[in-house]
Design an enzyme around this catalytic site. Structure first.
Site, PDB file in Angstrom:
ATOM      1  N   LYS A  53       0.837  -1.199   0.000  1.00 31.18           N
ATOM      2  CA  LYS A  53       0.000   0.000   0.000  1.00 31.18           C
ATOM      3  C   LYS A  53       0.878   1.258   0.000  1.00 31.18           C
ATOM      4  CE  LYS A  53      -3.873  -2.370   2.105  1.00 31.18           C
ATOM      5  NZ  LYS A  53      -4.650  -2.764   3.270  1.00 31.18           N
ATOM      6  N   GLN A  97      -4.806  -1.347   9.346  1.00 24.08           N
ATOM      7  CA  GLN A  97      -4.733  -2.689   8.761  1.00 24.08           C
ATOM      8  C   GLN A  97      -5.426  -3.704   9.674  1.00 24.08           C
ATOM      9  OE1 GLN A  97      -3.395  -3.376   5.673  1.00 24.08           O
ATOM     10  NE2 GLN A  97      -4.162  -5.457   5.952  1.00 24.08           N
ATOM     11  N   ASP A 120     -10.813   3.353   3.405  1.00 23.03           N
ATOM     12  CA  ASP A 120     -11.224   1.951   3.299  1.00 23.03           C
ATOM     13  C   ASP A 120     -12.745   1.847   3.141  1.00 23.03           C
ATOM     14  OD1 ASP A 120      -9.421  -0.093   3.096  1.00 23.03           O
ATOM     15  OD2 ASP A 120      -9.034  -0.262   5.246  1.00 23.03           O
TER      16      ASP A 120
END
Ligand code: NAP
Length: 286
Positions: A53, A97, A120
């Site tokens: 990422k 995460q 997200d």
């Protein structure tokens, strides 16, 4: 009939090249898109995802950094960091995460991220906006799948779509996106009676189950578009999807491979969401 392959790797690369000009334009106006990824613990798979990422951002000229904590860190420390990042004008996206260690309240941590930095798309506000058909941040994996439909010229209107899996990360937002696009949607789960009855009438079949080669050719309607979200590690170390690719290749009309299908699209759409966040902020500042 051999299915046409929807190449996620090539599409991801094409999109990332296209992002560069948007990043340059934002940077020139003093709004260089910035993403912070928070990693708690040292799970090897999570470390790889986080590295990919951060590197994905850097490769197209964005700012990105990772903040790491030992697995024993207390939740308050992470919440304090999120509050600091929420207030940082140079940061447009914050991602925690998952999974978090067991002593964390995952929902509380995700809700602490400012909704306008929730790249997200897991914050209740963003989930609600998606459910209302007016999305702000779309969860990256289903967002990537929608881009693949676009690329494959798949018209979703009026189609029978079946999603196997109802997780908050993939199945549910995928179903909402398909509903919003005008498909007739069925969402299956582990309790579904006669799964094959549903999958065999699907024009669009999305597998997000987490079980290797779960979808076999006899479950697929001839000519269907088959999207394999699964990423499973086989005992020999190889990656494998939720779809028995070789078996379904001869039945489907279009299909995504694993690796090289949905996987590369997920981080690409994370970059897209972060750029969109920076563009919104730049528009407000103008
Ligand atoms: P998850 O949270 O474990 O959800 C799996 C879903 O599959 C659940 O809703 C479960 O039903 C359903 N299911 C399990 N067995 C079933 C059965 N026999 N028949 C019908 N449904 C069944 O997994 P996830 O996070 O959604 O991920 C799914 C897969 O996608 C995994 O392989 C994961 O690694 C992969 N993934 C890939 C990406 C990417 O970037 N490509 C991103 C995220 C996830 P219940 O709800 O009833 O338990």
């Amino acid at each position: 009939m051999t299915a046409q392959i929807i190449d996620g790797k090539a599409l991801a690369e094409e999109l990332r090249q296209g992002f560069k000009a948007r990043v340059e334009a934002l940077t020139a106006k003093g709004h260089k898109p910035g993403l912070v990824v928070i990693l708690v613990g040292a799970d090897p798979a999570s470390e790889v995802y986080v590295r990919n990422k951060v590197n994905g951002c850097l490769a197209i000229g964005m700012h990105s950094e990772k903040v790491t904590y030992d697995a024993t860190v207390d939740q308050a420390t992470v919440l304090d960091k999120i509050a600091e990042l929420n207030a940082d004008p140079n940061i447009h996206g914050i991602l925690v995460q998952l999974p978090l260690p067991k002593h964390f309240d995952e929902e509380k941590v995700l809700e602490a991220i400012a909704a306008d930095k929730d790249v997200d798309g897991f914050h209740a506000e963003n989930v609600g906006a998606l459910a209302q058909g007016n999305p702000r941040f779309i969860p990256c994996t289903p967002y990537g799948v929608m881009k693949m439909f676009e690329k494959g010229n798949v018209d979703l209107t009026g189609k029978e779509a079946v999603v196997i899996g109802r997780s908050n990360i993939v199945g549910k937002p995928m179903a909402l996106l398909l509903i919003n696009a005008g498909a007739t949607v069925t969402v299956c789960n582990s309790r579904t009676q006669d799964l094959k009855f549903h999958t065999r009438r699907a024009d669009i079949l999305v597998a997000a189950v987490g079980k290797p080669k779960f979808v076999t050719g006899d479950m697929v309607k001839p000519g269907a578009v088959v999207i394999d979200v699964g990423i499973n590690r086989l005992p020999d170390g190889k990656l494998c999807g939720d779809v028995d690719y070789a078996d379904c290749l001869e039945v489907a009309g279009q299909i995504t491979p694993v690796p090289g299908g949905v996987g590369p699209m997920t981080i690409t759409m994370l970059l897209a969401n972060t750029i969109e966040a920076a563009e919104r902020k730049a528009a407000l500042a103008d």
